[in-house]
Design a protein around this motif. Structure first.
Motif, PDB file in Angstrom:
ATOM      1  N   GLU A  40       0.815  -1.202   0.000  1.00  0.00           N
ATOM      2  CA  GLU A  40       0.000   0.000   0.000  1.00  0.00           C
ATOM      3  C   GLU A  40       0.855   1.260   0.000  1.00  0.00           C
ATOM      4  O   GLU A  40       2.005   1.250   0.417  1.00  0.00           O
ATOM      5  N   VAL A  41       0.245   2.343  -0.496  1.00  0.00           N
ATOM      6  CA  VAL A  41       0.875   3.651  -0.517  1.00  0.00           C
ATOM      7  C   VAL A  41      -0.168   4.654  -0.054  1.00  0.00           C
ATOM      8  O   VAL A  41      -1.327   4.584  -0.472  1.00  0.00           O
ATOM      9  N   TRP A  42       0.221   5.575   0.812  1.00  0.00           N
ATOM     10  CA  TRP A  42      -0.683   6.640   1.248  1.00  0.00           C
ATOM     11  C   TRP A  42      -0.332   7.878   0.459  1.00  0.00           C
ATOM     12  O   TRP A  42       0.831   8.256   0.358  1.00  0.00           O
ATOM     13  N   ILE A  43      -1.351   8.514  -0.126  1.00  0.00           N
ATOM     14  CA  ILE A  43      -1.153   9.670  -0.986  1.00  0.00           C
ATOM     15  C   ILE A  43      -1.931  10.851  -0.427  1.00  0.00           C
ATOM     16  O   ILE A  43      -3.132  10.731  -0.168  1.00  0.00           O
ATOM     17  N   GLU A  44      -1.249  11.992  -0.237  1.00  0.00           N
ATOM     18  CA  GLU A  44      -1.932  13.212   0.172  1.00  0.00           C
ATOM     19  C   GLU A  44      -2.197  14.014  -1.077  1.00  0.00           C
ATOM     20  O   GLU A  44      -1.312  14.266  -1.884  1.00  0.00           O
ATOM     21  N   TYR A  45      -3.464  14.402  -1.271  1.00  0.00           N
ATOM     22  CA  TYR A  45      -3.851  15.180  -2.439  1.00  0.00           C
ATOM     23  C   TYR A  45      -4.880  16.213  -2.019  1.00  0.00           C
ATOM     24  O   TYR A  45      -5.932  15.872  -1.492  1.00  0.00           O
ATOM     25  N   GLN A  46      -4.553  17.458  -2.221  1.00  0.00           N
ATOM     26  CA  GLN A  46      -5.419  18.587  -1.884  1.00  0.00           C
ATOM     27  C   GLN A  46      -5.929  18.498  -0.441  1.00  0.00           C
ATOM     28  O   GLN A  46      -7.099  18.689  -0.164  1.00  0.00           O
ATOM     29  N   GLY A  47      -5.019  18.184   0.465  1.00  0.00           N
ATOM     30  CA  GLY A  47      -5.346  18.140   1.887  1.00  0.00           C
ATOM     31  C   GLY A  47      -6.084  16.893   2.340  1.00  0.00           C
ATOM     32  O   GLY A  47      -6.450  16.777   3.501  1.00  0.00           O
ATOM     33  N   LYS A  48      -6.313  15.947   1.441  1.00  0.00           N
ATOM     34  CA  LYS A  48      -7.009  14.708   1.794  1.00  0.00           C
ATOM     35  C   LYS A  48      -6.066  13.530   1.634  1.00  0.00           C
ATOM     36  O   LYS A  48      -5.164  13.552   0.802  1.00  0.00           O
ATOM     37  N   LEU A  49      -6.289  12.495   2.434  1.00  0.00           N
ATOM     38  CA  LEU A  49      -5.431  11.326   2.431  1.00  0.00           C
ATOM     39  C   LEU A  49      -6.127  10.171   1.717  1.00  0.00           C
ATOM     40  O   LEU A  49      -7.291   9.865   1.985  1.00  0.00           O
ATOM     41  N   TYR A  50      -5.412   9.554   0.782  1.00  0.00           N
ATOM     42  CA  TYR A  50      -5.927   8.426   0.011  1.00  0.00           C
ATOM     43  C   TYR A  50      -5.000   7.231   0.192  1.00  0.00           C
ATOM     44  O   TYR A  50      -3.801   7.396   0.365  1.00  0.00           O
ATOM     45  N   ARG A  51      -5.562   6.042   0.108  1.00  0.00           N
ATOM     46  CA  ARG A  51      -4.793   4.806   0.232  1.00  0.00           C
ATOM     47  C   ARG A  51      -4.869   4.047  -1.092  1.00  0.00           C
ATOM     48  O   ARG A  51      -5.945   3.737  -1.578  1.00  0.00           O
ATOM     49  N   LEU A  52      -3.718   3.765  -1.675  1.00  0.00           N
ATOM     50  CA  LEU A  52      -3.628   2.971  -2.894  1.00  0.00           C
ATOM     51  C   LEU A  52      -3.037   1.634  -2.490  1.00  0.00           C
ATOM     52  O   LEU A  52      -1.917   1.569  -1.979  1.00  0.00           O
ATOM     53  N   GLN A  53      -3.804   0.573  -2.705  1.00  0.00           N
ATOM     54  CA  GLN A  53      -3.325  -0.739  -2.281  1.00  0.00           C
ATOM     55  C   GLN A  53      -3.433  -1.766  -3.397  1.00  0.00           C
ATOM     56  O   GLN A  53      -4.289  -1.675  -4.264  1.00  0.00           O
ATOM     57  N   SER A  54      -2.549  -2.727  -3.341  1.00  0.00           N
ATOM     58  CA  SER A  54      -2.530  -3.832  -4.280  1.00  0.00           C
ATOM     59  C   SER A  54      -3.281  -5.004  -3.652  1.00  0.00           C
ATOM     60  O   SER A  54      -3.077  -5.326  -2.482  1.00  0.00           O
ATOM     61  N   THR A  55      -4.155  -5.631  -4.437  1.00  0.00           N
ATOM     62  CA  THR A  55      -4.917  -6.771  -3.926  1.00  0.00           C
ATOM     63  C   THR A  55      -4.211  -8.080  -4.250  1.00  0.00           C
ATOM     64  O   THR A  55      -3.272  -8.119  -5.059  1.00  0.00           O
ATOM     65  N   ARG A  56      -4.678  -9.149  -3.654  1.00  0.00           N
ATOM     66  CA  ARG A  56      -4.123 -10.477  -3.945  1.00  0.00           C
ATOM     67  C   ARG A  56      -4.381 -10.886  -5.384  1.00  0.00           C
ATOM     68  O   ARG A  56      -3.675 -11.715  -5.938  1.00  0.00           O
ATOM     69  N   GLN A  57      -5.408 -10.314  -5.985  1.00  0.00           N
ATOM     70  CA  GLN A  57      -5.745 -10.640  -7.374  1.00  0.00           C
ATOM     71  C   GLN A  57      -4.945  -9.798  -8.381  1.00  0.00           C
ATOM     72  O   GLN A  57      -5.173  -9.880  -9.577  1.00  0.00           O
ATOM     73  N   GLY A  58      -4.036  -8.942  -7.873  1.00  0.00           N
ATOM     74  CA  GLY A  58      -3.186  -8.154  -8.752  1.00  0.00           C
ATOM     75  C   GLY A  58      -3.841  -6.879  -9.261  1.00  0.00           C
ATOM     76  O   GLY A  58      -3.441  -6.345 -10.287  1.00  0.00           O
ATOM     77  N   LYS A  59      -4.832  -6.392  -8.537  1.00  0.00           N
ATOM     78  CA  LYS A  59      -5.512  -5.151  -8.928  1.00  0.00           C
ATOM     79  C   LYS A  59      -5.127  -4.045  -7.946  1.00  0.00           C
ATOM     80  O   LYS A  59      -4.634  -4.322  -6.858  1.00  0.00           O
ATOM     81  N   LEU A  60      -5.373  -2.800  -8.350  1.00  0.00           N
ATOM     82  CA  LEU A  60      -5.121  -1.664  -7.469  1.00  0.00           C
ATOM     83  C   LEU A  60      -6.446  -1.067  -7.027  1.00  0.00           C
ATOM     84  O   LEU A  60      -7.368  -0.925  -7.827  1.00  0.00           O
ATOM     85  N   VAL A  61      -6.520  -0.701  -5.747  1.00  0.00           N
ATOM     86  CA  VAL A  61      -7.724  -0.094  -5.174  1.00  0.00           C
ATOM     87  C   VAL A  61      -7.324   1.222  -4.527  1.00  0.00           C
ATOM     88  O   VAL A  61      -6.395   1.269  -3.719  1.00  0.00           O
ATOM     89  N   LEU A  62      -8.035   2.299  -4.902  1.00  0.00           N
ATOM     90  CA  LEU A  62      -7.798   3.619  -4.327  1.00  0.00           C
ATOM     91  C   LEU A  62      -8.986   3.957  -3.451  1.00  0.00           C
ATOM     92  O   LEU A  62     -10.126   3.969  -3.915  1.00  0.00           O
ATOM     93  N   THR A  63      -8.736   4.205  -2.159  1.00  0.00           N
ATOM     94  CA  THR A  63      -9.826   4.560  -1.235  1.00  0.00           C
ATOM     95  C   THR A  63      -9.496   5.862  -0.550  1.00  0.00           C
ATOM     96  O   THR A  63      -8.349   6.222  -0.355  1.00  0.00           O
ATOM     97  N   LYS A  64     -10.560   6.568  -0.174  1.00  0.00           N
ATOM     98  CA  LYS A  64     -10.444   7.858   0.480  1.00  0.00           C
ATOM     99  C   LYS A  64     -10.467   7.672   1.983  1.00  0.00           C
ATOM    100  O   LYS A  64     -11.082   6.800   2.506  1.00  0.00           O
TER     101      LYS A  64
END
Length: 64
Positions: A40-64
């Motif tokens: 996973e990677v935590w991304i700060e964008y315009q004052g908000k924090l987002y989480r980008l994570q890799s799943t076991r199925q090899g996909k990426l999920v971006l959550t707020k």
């Protein structure tokens, strides 16, 4: 570099994104380089924090 173009994960990026950008305008960063030792990677964008994570199925999920 692989001899088979289908083995290159960046070979069809412009087609997947629907863009015809010159390679000099693109910034390609591999997720593994961003996440270093995790899934996973935590991304700060315009004052908000987002989480980008890799799943076991090899996909990426971006959550707020």
């Amino acid at each position: 570099m692989s001899s088979n173009p289908s083995d290159d994960p960046t070979a069809n990026l412009s087609e997947m994104a629907g863009m015809n950008l010159d390679n000099s305008l693109r910034k390609i960063v591999r997720f593994l380089d961003l996440s270093r030792c995790g899934d996973e990677v935590w991304i700060e964008y315009q004052g908000k924090l987002y989480r980008l994570q890799s799943t076991r199925q090899g996909k990426l999920v971006l959550t707020k």
